[in-house]
Design a protein around this motif. Structure first.
Motif, PDB file in Angstrom:
ATOM      1  N   GLN A   1     -26.088 -33.975  17.095  1.00 29.22           N
ATOM      2  CA  GLN A   1     -24.791 -34.205  16.492  1.00 29.22           C
ATOM      3  C   GLN A   1     -24.914 -34.476  14.984  1.00 29.22           C
ATOM      4  OE1 GLN A   1     -21.759 -34.053  16.493  1.00 29.22           O
ATOM      5  NE2 GLN A   1     -20.882 -34.065  18.549  1.00 29.22           N
ATOM      6  N   SER A   2     -23.808 -34.409  14.279  1.00 31.03           N
ATOM      7  CA  SER A   2     -23.795 -34.615  12.833  1.00 31.03           C
ATOM      8  C   SER A   2     -24.375 -35.977  12.474  1.00 31.03           C
ATOM      9  CB  SER A   2     -22.367 -34.532  12.302  1.00 31.03           C
ATOM     10  OG  SER A   2     -21.810 -33.266  12.545  1.00 31.03           O
ATOM     11  N   ARG A   3     -25.076 -36.028  11.344  1.00 30.17           N
ATOM     12  CA  ARG A   3     -25.696 -37.278  10.912  1.00 30.17           C
ATOM     13  C   ARG A   3     -24.659 -38.393  10.729  1.00 30.17           C
ATOM     14  NH1 ARG A   3     -31.107 -36.900   9.231  1.00 30.17           N
ATOM     15  NH2 ARG A   3     -31.863 -34.743   9.143  1.00 30.17           N
ATOM     16  N   ALA A   4     -23.481 -38.044  10.235  1.00 31.90           N
ATOM     17  CA  ALA A   4     -22.459 -39.061   9.992  1.00 31.90           C
ATOM     18  C   ALA A   4     -21.961 -39.704  11.276  1.00 31.90           C
ATOM     19  CB  ALA A   4     -21.292 -38.441   9.230  1.00 31.90           C
ATOM     20  N   LEU A   5     -22.141 -39.029  12.418  1.00 29.22           N
ATOM     21  CA  LEU A   5     -21.665 -39.560  13.698  1.00 29.22           C
ATOM     22  C   LEU A   5     -22.737 -40.327  14.470  1.00 29.22           C
ATOM     23  CD1 LEU A   5     -19.540 -36.607  15.169  1.00 29.22           C
ATOM     24  CD2 LEU A   5     -18.700 -38.782  14.285  1.00 29.22           C
TER      25      LEU A   5
ATOM     26  N   ARG B   1     -23.045 -43.210  18.376  1.00 36.09           N
ATOM     27  CA  ARG B   1     -23.492 -42.684  19.671  1.00 36.09           C
ATOM     28  C   ARG B   1     -22.490 -41.655  20.205  1.00 36.09           C
ATOM     29  NH1 ARG B   1     -26.041 -47.030  23.605  1.00 36.09           N
ATOM     30  NH2 ARG B   1     -27.113 -45.124  24.248  1.00 36.09           N
ATOM     31  N   PRO B   2     -22.362 -40.523  19.522  1.00 42.62           N
ATOM     32  CA  PRO B   2     -21.286 -39.564  19.817  1.00 42.62           C
ATOM     33  C   PRO B   2     -21.547 -38.762  21.083  1.00 42.62           C
ATOM     34  CG  PRO B   2     -22.732 -38.674  18.150  1.00 42.62           C
ATOM     35  CD  PRO B   2     -23.206 -40.083  18.400  1.00 42.62           C
ATOM     36  N   PHE B   3     -20.481 -38.108  21.528  1.00 39.87           N
ATOM     37  CA  PHE B   3     -20.560 -37.141  22.619  1.00 39.87           C
ATOM     38  C   PHE B   3     -21.585 -36.071  22.240  1.00 39.87           C
ATOM     39  CE2 PHE B   3     -18.755 -33.311  24.779  1.00 39.87           C
ATOM     40  CZ  PHE B   3     -18.831 -33.774  26.087  1.00 39.87           C
ATOM     41  N   LEU B   4     -22.520 -35.773  23.157  1.00 39.38           N
ATOM     42  CA  LEU B   4     -23.600 -34.797  22.984  1.00 39.38           C
ATOM     43  C   LEU B   4     -24.705 -35.264  22.050  1.00 39.38           C
ATOM     44  CD1 LEU B   4     -21.682 -31.383  22.794  1.00 39.38           C
ATOM     45  CD2 LEU B   4     -22.937 -32.329  24.730  1.00 39.38           C
ATOM     46  N   GLY B   5     -24.606 -36.461  21.514  1.00 41.74           N
ATOM     47  CA  GLY B   5     -25.679 -36.947  20.660  1.00 41.74           C
ATOM     48  C   GLY B   5     -26.899 -37.339  21.475  1.00 41.74           C
TER      49      GLY B   5
ATOM     50  N   GLU C   1     -26.553 -31.014  13.392  1.00 41.72           N
ATOM     51  CA  GLU C   1     -25.821 -29.757  13.222  1.00 41.72           C
ATOM     52  C   GLU C   1     -25.280 -29.544  11.817  1.00 41.72           C
ATOM     53  OE1 GLU C   1     -22.122 -29.030  13.902  1.00 41.72           O
ATOM     54  OE2 GLU C   1     -21.376 -31.076  13.753  1.00 41.72           O
ATOM     55  N   ASP C   2     -25.071 -30.624  11.040  1.00 42.90           N
ATOM     56  CA  ASP C   2     -24.576 -30.435   9.681  1.00 42.90           C
ATOM     57  C   ASP C   2     -25.689 -30.223   8.665  1.00 42.90           C
ATOM     58  OD1 ASP C   2     -25.364 -33.034  10.203  1.00 42.90           O
ATOM     59  OD2 ASP C   2     -23.848 -33.965   8.923  1.00 42.90           O
ATOM     60  N   ASP C   3     -26.960 -30.215   9.120  1.00 37.64           N
ATOM     61  CA  ASP C   3     -28.075 -29.955   8.200  1.00 37.64           C
ATOM     62  C   ASP C   3     -28.128 -28.496   7.748  1.00 37.64           C
ATOM     63  OD1 ASP C   3     -28.808 -32.578   8.476  1.00 37.64           O
ATOM     64  OD2 ASP C   3     -30.793 -32.181   9.330  1.00 37.64           O
TER      65      ASP C   3
END
Length: 534
Positions: free
Chosen positions: A100-104, A108-112, A161-163
């Protein structure tokens, strides 16, 4: 900064030959696929463990690391059985997982993935999530070099994913030539011991094929007149099985293994852990009078070996050095392995009868993949493989490996592969037939259906369990299942149907795509792990 992370990674993949990419895409990998290069091929597996096994087959066939892309934590979890096999079989894979995106991540986000670098350990050689997006290309380059260094194996990189859209410098390609040779004094001492031996033996492990050392091993065996065995539960062959010095396959049971090696005063294990056991018996690793030397590139493996003298080295230069040092022996060679008599046709199909007919029809240049545990002993006794890299199976035992492994191996050079697969094994990864059909992969599957997990039942009987629950299967039409996935298939049920059915399955050209032959067999033997000399 001259481009994005994606630009630098695409360039790195080209430089390292990783342009065939295996995977099952998910949301955390989407940004990688923007402007997907025309010279890259994406091979879709319908489940992540299937994608890893296909990548492994491709890596074995190309002798290069293969790239496989998994989906976050759940996809990595699905794939870990296949990653375990790749680790045990020393297959170089670069495994990338979306994150998941670094900011999230702090939420502990969904799919992280929590602690992503810890997830695949200990069954990877290297595991990291880069600290910064700009570090991704360099970390991937390091991972690739570690995957290809001896002992080879899978590596893992988690990429948020945002990398992919962040700026990053390209990484210059850098090769690592990993061959290293043992101390000449150690090789000289081993050569002297072989010269003085009365009854030497070599135990060939999967490292021989992995390091392309078959020519040197064959010459060493012929100069020393040594008996040659294949190590227990080996993931490959490594020695021509029709050679007069070849003796058979060692059993994974301590007392049986020690008894098989008892006739020899000096045993040299080459690229083999040797003491790979599946059933416990209270017995020492070797009987008195058998002296062991062990050559392998893995210092960790050398450290845990319970007995013998280990020499840490890559095999090709070390065995070549031994060939130059040992005398051309005049000792009497061991008696050749006896060829088993063909079994007569019975009212019903038996695995042994199928394998006898397969032996007579299998072209010598075909790679044979096996994952039929209850028939493996019979296959080794009846079907001889002579070519380097000509036999592949799982050296670790996690099922679901063979069917997709054959797909990836056939994709590597587009030559037809023959895969002998059990009904229980096939059900772990049957969806790989869809990928085979989509890419018209030249694989012939000979599926031996004994109606259950017969190897588990046989092991149960070996330890006094008369009936093992959960081992019965039945009622599955594998030919129809294959056809539903786009793979042509047929079945044979009577011995008189078998020759024509096998001819139809095996004589398909390399451009004819996959084919599955479903055979219902009886007569699974109970005496697993009895040492076979023919």
């Amino acid at each position: 900064m001259t481009g994005t992370v994606r630009d630098a990674v695409v360039r790195l993949c080209r430089d390292t030959g990783m342009t065939t990419v295996f995977g099952n895409p998910g949301s955390t990998e989407l940004r990688m696929f923007r402007d997907w290069p025309d010279d890259f091929r994406y091979v879709l597996g319908l489940q992540e463990s299937t994608a890893v096994a296909m990548a492994a087959g491709h890596a074995v066939g190309t002798r290069r690391a293969a790239l496989v892309i998994l989906h976050s934590a759940g996809g990595v979890g699905h794939a870990l059985g296949a990653v375990f096999n790749a680790f045990r079989d020393r297959v170089p894979l670069v495994v990338v997982a979306g994150q998941q995106s670094r900011a999230l991540l702090r939420l502990r986000p969904f799919l992280g993935a929590d602690e992503p670098a810890e997830f695949p350990r200990p069954y990877v050689k290297f595991s990291r999530q880069p600290e910064r997006a700009a570090d991704v290309p360099a970390v991937l380059a390091e991972a690739h070099r570690i995957a290809m260094a001896h002992p080879r194996g899978p590596v893992f990189v988690s990429i948020p994913e945002d990398d992919w859209d962040q700026p990053a410098d390209p990484v210059e390609p850098r090769a690592v030539h990993g061959a290293f040779t043992a101390d000449p004094a150690a090789l000289g001492a081993l050569a002297a011991r072989l010269d003085a031996a009365e009854r030497p033996a070599l135990v060939v492990g999967p490292g021989v094929d992995d390091e392309d050392a078959l020519p040197e091993v064959r010459e060493l065996a012929e100069r020393t007149r040594a008996a040659v065995w294949i190590s227990p539960m080996s993931g490959g062959s490594g020695f021509p099985e029709s050679h007069p010095l070849f003796q058979g396959f060692l059993p994974p049971v301590a007392d049986l293994l020690a008894a098989a090696l008892e006739p020899y005063d000096v045993v040299v294990a080459l690229g083999a852990p040797l003491f790979t056991y599946h059933v416990h018996t209270d017995h020492p690793p070797l009987n008195p009078g058998t002296e062991l030397f062990h050559l392998d590139c893995d210092p960790g493996q050398a450290a845990w070996l319970p007995t013998g003298t280990s020499i840490v080295t890559t095999l090709k230069p070390a065995v070549g050095g031994l060939v130059a040092l040992v005398a051309d022996s005049g000792r009497e060679p061991p008696p050749p392995r006896r060829v088993p008599d063909p079994v007569p046709a019975a009212p019903d199909l038996t695995g042994e009868h199928v394998l006898d007919l397969l032996r007579d029809r299998l072209p010598h240049d075909r790679v044979l993949v096996e994952e039929a545990p209850s028939h493996r002993d019979a296959l080794h006794a009846r079907v001889r493989v002579d070519g380097a890299g000509g036999f592949l199976t799982t050296g670790s035992g996690a099922l679901g490996w063979g069917l997709p492994l054959a797909v990836g191996r056939a994709l590597a050079d587009r030559r037809r592969v023959v895969c002998v697969i059990g009904d229980g094994s096939a059900l772990y990864s049957v969806q790989a037939l869809w990928t085979a059909a989509q890419h018209r992969v030249p694989v012939t599957y000979v599926l031996l259906d004994n109606g259950g997990y017969a190897a588990v039942s046989a092991l149960g009987r070996r330890i006094g369990i008369a009936s093992v629950p959960g081992t019965d299967l039945g009622g599955i039409d594998f030919a129809a299942l294959a056809r539903s996935l786009g793979c042509p298939g047929d079945r044979a049920e009577r011995p008189e149907e078998l020759p024509t059915a096998l001819d139809q399955a095996l004589e398909r050209g390399d451009d004819d795509g996959p084919y599955l032959l479903h055979l219902r067999v009886t007569g699974t033997e109970d005496a697993l792990y009895v040492p076979r000399t023919g």
